[in-house]
Motif scaffolding. Structure first.
Motif, PDB file in Angstrom:
ATOM      1  N   LYS A 103       0.826  -1.216   0.000  1.00  0.00           N
ATOM      2  CA  LYS A 103       0.000   0.000   0.000  1.00  0.00           C
ATOM      3  C   LYS A 103       0.859   1.264   0.000  1.00  0.00           C
ATOM      4  O   LYS A 103       0.333   2.372   0.014  1.00  0.00           O
ATOM      5  CB  LYS A 103      -0.912   0.009   1.226  1.00  0.00           C
ATOM      6  CG  LYS A 103      -2.065  -0.985   1.160  1.00  0.00           C
ATOM      7  CD  LYS A 103      -2.982  -0.824   2.368  1.00  0.00           C
ATOM      8  CE  LYS A 103      -4.193  -1.746   2.264  1.00  0.00           C
ATOM      9  NZ  LYS A 103      -5.116  -1.578   3.415  1.00  0.00           N
ATOM     10  N   ASN A 104       2.187   1.084   0.035  1.00  0.00           N
ATOM     11  CA  ASN A 104       3.143   2.186  -0.019  1.00  0.00           C
ATOM     12  C   ASN A 104       2.937   3.180   1.125  1.00  0.00           C
ATOM     13  O   ASN A 104       2.993   4.394   0.936  1.00  0.00           O
ATOM     14  CB  ASN A 104       3.060   2.913  -1.358  1.00  0.00           C
ATOM     15  CG  ASN A 104       4.393   3.509  -1.758  1.00  0.00           C
ATOM     16  OD1 ASN A 104       5.393   3.314  -1.079  1.00  0.00           O
ATOM     17  ND2 ASN A 104       4.409   4.231  -2.856  1.00  0.00           N
ATOM     18  N   VAL A 105       2.706   2.663   2.321  1.00  0.00           N
ATOM     19  CA  VAL A 105       2.500   3.510   3.486  1.00  0.00           C
ATOM     20  C   VAL A 105       3.833   3.950   4.087  1.00  0.00           C
ATOM     21  O   VAL A 105       3.873   4.840   4.925  1.00  0.00           O
ATOM     22  CB  VAL A 105       1.641   2.757   4.530  1.00  0.00           C
ATOM     23  CG1 VAL A 105       1.468   3.547   5.810  1.00  0.00           C
ATOM     24  CG2 VAL A 105       0.269   2.432   3.939  1.00  0.00           C
ATOM     25  N   PHE A 106       4.943   3.342   3.674  1.00  0.00           N
ATOM     26  CA  PHE A 106       6.239   3.599   4.303  1.00  0.00           C
ATOM     27  C   PHE A 106       6.998   4.794   3.710  1.00  0.00           C
ATOM     28  O   PHE A 106       8.197   4.938   3.895  1.00  0.00           O
ATOM     29  CB  PHE A 106       7.115   2.343   4.209  1.00  0.00           C
ATOM     30  CG  PHE A 106       6.661   1.237   5.119  1.00  0.00           C
ATOM     31  CD1 PHE A 106       6.691   1.385   6.499  1.00  0.00           C
ATOM     32  CD2 PHE A 106       6.190   0.051   4.589  1.00  0.00           C
ATOM     33  CE1 PHE A 106       6.274   0.368   7.332  1.00  0.00           C
ATOM     34  CE2 PHE A 106       5.774  -0.978   5.420  1.00  0.00           C
ATOM     35  CZ  PHE A 106       5.815  -0.819   6.796  1.00  0.00           C
ATOM     36  N   ILE A 107       6.314   5.654   2.984  1.00  0.00           N
ATOM     37  CA  ILE A 107       6.876   6.921   2.501  1.00  0.00           C
ATOM     38  C   ILE A 107       8.144   6.692   1.671  1.00  0.00           C
ATOM     39  O   ILE A 107       9.200   7.264   1.931  1.00  0.00           O
ATOM     40  CB  ILE A 107       7.165   7.913   3.654  1.00  0.00           C
ATOM     41  CG1 ILE A 107       6.036   7.888   4.674  1.00  0.00           C
ATOM     42  CG2 ILE A 107       7.329   9.334   3.110  1.00  0.00           C
ATOM     43  CD1 ILE A 107       6.306   8.747   5.897  1.00  0.00           C
ATOM     44  N   ASP A 108       8.024   5.824   0.712  1.00  0.00           N
ATOM     45  CA  ASP A 108       9.114   5.623  -0.245  1.00  0.00           C
ATOM     46  C   ASP A 108       8.475   5.248  -1.568  1.00  0.00           C
ATOM     47  O   ASP A 108       7.749   4.250  -1.645  1.00  0.00           O
ATOM     48  CB  ASP A 108      10.061   4.521   0.216  1.00  0.00           C
ATOM     49  CG  ASP A 108      11.109   4.191  -0.854  1.00  0.00           C
ATOM     50  OD1 ASP A 108      11.574   5.138  -1.519  1.00  0.00           O
ATOM     51  OD2 ASP A 108      11.448   3.008  -1.026  1.00  0.00           O
ATOM     52  N   PRO A 109       8.687   6.028  -2.616  1.00  0.00           N
ATOM     53  CA  PRO A 109       7.995   5.758  -3.884  1.00  0.00           C
ATOM     54  C   PRO A 109       8.384   4.447  -4.540  1.00  0.00           C
ATOM     55  O   PRO A 109       7.730   3.995  -5.471  1.00  0.00           O
ATOM     56  CB  PRO A 109       8.406   6.955  -4.768  1.00  0.00           C
ATOM     57  CG  PRO A 109       9.684   7.463  -4.166  1.00  0.00           C
ATOM     58  CD  PRO A 109       9.549   7.211  -2.688  1.00  0.00           C
ATOM     59  N   TYR A 110       9.450   3.798  -4.034  1.00  0.00           N
ATOM     60  CA  TYR A 110       9.952   2.595  -4.699  1.00  0.00           C
ATOM     61  C   TYR A 110       9.661   1.305  -3.937  1.00  0.00           C
ATOM     62  O   TYR A 110       9.914   0.224  -4.463  1.00  0.00           O
ATOM     63  CB  TYR A 110      11.456   2.719  -4.936  1.00  0.00           C
ATOM     64  CG  TYR A 110      11.837   3.934  -5.735  1.00  0.00           C
ATOM     65  CD1 TYR A 110      11.536   4.040  -7.092  1.00  0.00           C
ATOM     66  CD2 TYR A 110      12.482   5.007  -5.118  1.00  0.00           C
ATOM     67  CE1 TYR A 110      11.877   5.167  -7.822  1.00  0.00           C
ATOM     68  CE2 TYR A 110      12.828   6.136  -5.845  1.00  0.00           C
ATOM     69  CZ  TYR A 110      12.518   6.222  -7.193  1.00  0.00           C
ATOM     70  OH  TYR A 110      12.845   7.337  -7.907  1.00  0.00           O
ATOM     71  N   VAL A 111       9.149   1.390  -2.695  1.00  0.00           N
ATOM     72  CA  VAL A 111       9.024   0.173  -1.899  1.00  0.00           C
ATOM     73  C   VAL A 111       8.001  -0.789  -2.492  1.00  0.00           C
ATOM     74  O   VAL A 111       8.225  -2.001  -2.532  1.00  0.00           O
ATOM     75  CB  VAL A 111       8.689   0.510  -0.423  1.00  0.00           C
ATOM     76  CG1 VAL A 111       7.322   1.161  -0.285  1.00  0.00           C
ATOM     77  CG2 VAL A 111       8.763  -0.748   0.430  1.00  0.00           C
ATOM     78  N   GLU A 112       6.888  -0.259  -2.980  1.00  0.00           N
ATOM     79  CA  GLU A 112       5.885  -1.143  -3.585  1.00  0.00           C
ATOM     80  C   GLU A 112       6.459  -1.847  -4.802  1.00  0.00           C
ATOM     81  O   GLU A 112       6.299  -3.063  -4.977  1.00  0.00           O
ATOM     82  CB  GLU A 112       4.636  -0.352  -3.979  1.00  0.00           C
ATOM     83  CG  GLU A 112       3.566  -1.226  -4.628  1.00  0.00           C
ATOM     84  CD  GLU A 112       2.429  -0.424  -5.213  1.00  0.00           C
ATOM     85  OE1 GLU A 112       1.528  -1.046  -5.815  1.00  0.00           O
ATOM     86  OE2 GLU A 112       2.431   0.820  -5.093  1.00  0.00           O
ATOM     87  N   SER A 113       7.148  -1.098  -5.632  1.00  0.00           N
ATOM     88  CA  SER A 113       7.765  -1.685  -6.824  1.00  0.00           C
ATOM     89  C   SER A 113       8.816  -2.714  -6.447  1.00  0.00           C
ATOM     90  O   SER A 113       8.933  -3.770  -7.082  1.00  0.00           O
ATOM     91  CB  SER A 113       8.393  -0.575  -7.671  1.00  0.00           C
ATOM     92  OG  SER A 113       9.094  -1.119  -8.761  1.00  0.00           O
ATOM     93  N   ALA A 114       9.577  -2.450  -5.384  1.00  0.00           N
ATOM     94  CA  ALA A 114      10.614  -3.388  -4.945  1.00  0.00           C
ATOM     95  C   ALA A 114       9.998  -4.707  -4.495  1.00  0.00           C
ATOM     96  O   ALA A 114      10.516  -5.790  -4.798  1.00  0.00           O
ATOM     97  CB  ALA A 114      11.443  -2.775  -3.819  1.00  0.00           C
ATOM     98  N   VAL A 115       8.888  -4.635  -3.767  1.00  0.00           N
ATOM     99  CA  VAL A 115       8.206  -5.860  -3.332  1.00  0.00           C
ATOM    100  C   VAL A 115       7.717  -6.639  -4.552  1.00  0.00           C
ATOM    101  O   VAL A 115       7.900  -7.861  -4.641  1.00  0.00           O
ATOM    102  CB  VAL A 115       7.030  -5.531  -2.391  1.00  0.00           C
ATOM    103  CG1 VAL A 115       6.220  -6.793  -2.104  1.00  0.00           C
ATOM    104  CG2 VAL A 115       7.545  -4.929  -1.088  1.00  0.00           C
TER     105      VAL A 115
END
Length: 692
Positions: free
Chosen positions: A150-162
């Motif tokens: 859900k990209n709640v961790f304030i990083d535009p790339y974390v969702e894509s990384a997962v």
């Protein structure tokens, strides 16, 4: 009564680890992981049969396996499994990275960076490093996985990384997930595998008792390739190995939450049972655990380890008696230095019994294993006729005399679909309901920097709406056109709809938590407000005063617990008798509406009223009163009292119900369950909620 042991076959196949011959589910799992690129694998062997090893040994030793996200229902169990995996990693694959992540660990890792970074950037860095090294294992809870997507961790790339680095997701104890959690995860899986740019294609479920409904939904709705890995396989059987010991079992009649009181009042009967062996005691409530632990410390010389959601003693020191509640039954793997020989537990549902009784494992033929179970009178009476019984007969008898908590399936189409729609909008537009709520409260502008291009978004919204219908509405054959009014961009939604989505968003529920310092354990933690009001000697403080009062070495860690809490408190101990707690304030609109028109919503202007026999006020309670009145209480009003509502609607013993104006309020996510209970009792459960 003797409950017979359980043995399962071992096979003539390459061992997972020398010199141990593998079980059938281990042989099947290894082959599936090696030979298939996409699957839903259910590892369904009995407790104590090495289900965890069956996936993590191939994950450690295989080549270019990708990143594994291993999800456990509690942080305690995740940490326990992380230690087990790390220990074997050092022998099997020293270069393979294994990492444990929870909110506290993420904060620690973030603070170790030489420059300022977010928790999302920490996750992204770990995933990318593991991916470039050919694989790795992240051991965590499902919240971290869902929040990253859900990209709640304030990083535009974390969702894509997962989505691009992770190949496999493992769910341990999946049978413990409730309907809301299961439905959303299955929808999420379907969304993931429908994307060409997502590498997550392998899903592994570990459970001794797989859900037939879950398997059917994966097959019929997602169209997944399902493989069942049980204790049998096609290789040649070599022998049978005992995995669960024979147990001498006694039953004692009891009511829910009364087992601790019986244990103390009849301690002279139980004391010989504790002598000379390591024992676990598992009761239902944190207060039972606290009272029994304190009694044992004061009246015996035993080394007592207390383990509940409220207090967690260190497991690094040896213990004679471990006392815990639900946090123990899925939080500690009783083996090695933690192995137990005697067990005292309460059980008032089939799943509770099997989960807790399963803690007696890793059998030693030289030891007589014994157990005492506090259970309903009907259970005690039924099993009194047996002198010896098999494990399958035990389960059949439990299913005859007990029942699990009622599942209100109408939640799926009355409320659950809104969680899925919020996720769809997040992917399409780049924001969540909480972002819009915050923007409206501050009267600011919504930043629309994320999401998809217009063409991609339109295609995705149509596909996802159809997917959501199949997951949440196909059971009731609802006309798809009837849900179209709900399917609007979140920035066009009413405040009341956004409040509902925000309440549904936390994977394991929200509620009202307070940051506390618990003096007896010397630890800072978060805990439920209403439990604290009922059961603790407590003083509420402003943040500045709280920081000054706690020990200096703990002050820097306070920030790790603040998010989503409503205050700070100093707790000096537990009470032996609870206070009464109710909510007062303005007359909310729900009271004036007919039952069918009531819906869960946020109500402001409510505050807690606390009474006890000695009439002593709780210091600083006014701080919490003001906070609740401003923030509001998400609730659903019921005409009946809390006690009557629980019984009439079969709401279960853990449902959060608070007395209010002659009736009661179901609080937080329990408000949705209460609403479904009313809808099903009045036979309008197939109606969509009147929220538009």
């Amino acid at each position: 009564m003797i409950i017979e042991g359980l043995s399962i076959p071992r096979y003539d196949a390459e061992p997972l680890r020398e010199p141990f011959l593998p079980y059938g589910h281990q042989v099947t799992t290894r082959a599936v992981m090696k030979e298939r690129d996409e699957f839903f694998l259910f590892i369904t062997a009995p407790t104590g049969a090495g289900k965890t090893e069956s996936w993590f040994v191939p994950a450690l030793t295989g080549e270019d396996t990708g990143v594994f996200f291993a999800l456990y229902p509690t942080n305690a169990l995740a940490l326990d499994q992380y230690r087990t995996i790390s220990s074997l990693r050092d022998t099997l694959a020293p270069s393979r990275q294994v990492e444990f992540l929870d909110a506290e660990r993420l904060t620690t890792l973030r603070d170790e960076y030489p420059v300022r970074v977010s928790k999302g950037e920490v996750i992204t860095h770990i995933l990318q490093k593991m991916s470039t090294q050919g694989g790795g294992i992240i051991v965590t809870n499902p919240d971290i996985f869902v929040l990253a997507l859900k990209n709640v961790f304030i990083d535009p790339y974390v969702e894509s990384a997962v989505r691009t680095c992770v190949s496999s997701v493992i769910f341990d104890e999946f049978h413990l997930y409730d309907l809301k959690q299961t439905d959303f995860l299955l929808f999420l899986f379907d969304d993931l595998i429908s994307s060409k740019h997502c590498s997550i294609r392998k899903f592994i479920f570990l459970s001794a008792t797989p859900s037939k409904g879950l398997i059917e939904k994966i097959r019929d709705v997602i169209g997944g390739d399902i493989i069942i890995a049980d204790e049998f396989c096609d290789e040649k059987e070599v022998d049978q190995r005992l995995i669960l010991p024979p147990v001498e079992m006694s039953f004692i009649p009891a009511k829910k939450f009364s087992s601790g009181e019986i244990f103390i009042s009849r301690f002279f009967e139980f004391e010989p049972f504790l002598s000379g062996v390591r024992t676990a005691i598992i009761f239902d409530s944190a207060i039972e655990v606290a009272v029994v632990s304190e009694f044992l410390r004061a009246n015996t010389s035993y080394r007592v380890c207390e383990q509940s959601g409220f207090r967690k003693d260190s497991m690094d020191e040896p213990f004679d008696i471990l006392v815990g509640n639900k946090a123990v039954e899925v939080g500690i793997d009783f083996k090695g230095d933690y192995s137990i020989q005697h067990l005292i537990f309460s059980a008032f549902s089939v799943s509770e019994f099997l989960q807790r009784f399963g803690r007696l494992r890793n059998p030693d033929p030289e030891i007589l294993y014994r157990a005492i179970c506090f259970a309903p009178e009907s259970v005690c009476s039924y099993f009194s006729q047996y002198e010896s019984i098999s494990r399958s007969q035990l389960k059949d008898g439990l299913e005859r005399t007990m029942r699990d908590s009622r599942v209100y399936t109408s939640f799926r189409w009355r409320w659950g679909f809104l969680e899925a729609w919020e996720y769809i909008c997040h992917r399409a537009y780049g924001y969540l309901a909480s972002d819009i709520i915050q923007c409206r409260e501050k009267k600011g502008f919504l930043s629309k920097t994320g999401g998809m291009t217009t063409k991609t978004r339109e295609e995705y919204l149509v596909e996802s709406a159809n997917r959501m219908y199949q997951h949440y509405f196909s059971d009731i054959s609802l006309d798809p056109r009837s849900i179209s009014p709900f399917l609007i961009p979140l920035d066009k939604a009413k405040d009341s709809v956004l409040d509902i989505m925000a309440e549904l968003s936390p994977f394991r529920g929200g509620g009202f938590s307070v940051v506390i310092y618990y003096e007896p354990s010397g630890k800072i933690q978060r805990y439920d407000l209403f439990f604290l009001l009922r059961w603790t000697e407590i003083e509420f403080l402003r943040c500045e005063a709280f920081v000054k009062k706690v020990p200096e070495d703990l002050r820097s860690s306070i920030k790790n617990y603040e998010t989503g809490t409503i205050g700070f408190a100093y707790v000096t101990g537990m009470r032996t008798k609870p206070r009464s707690v109710k909510l007062e304030g303005r007359v909310i609109e729900q009271i004036c509406l007919p039952e069918k028109r009531r819906i869960p919503c946020k109500e402001r202007g409510l505050f807690p009223v606390v009474k006890d026999d000695d009439k002593r006020p709780i210091p600083g309670l006014s701080l919490i009163e003001r906070e609740l009145m401003v923030k509001g209480v998400f609730c659903r009003y019921l005409d009946l009292s809390a006690y009557q509502s629980r019984k009439y609607y079969e709401l279960g013993d853990y449902t959060s119900l608070i007395s209010y104006k002659g009736g009661s309020l179901a609080i937080g996510q329990d408000a949705f369950i209460a609403d479904c209970a009313v809808a099903e009792s009045l036979s309008y459960e197939r109606d969509l909620p009147l929220i538009l």
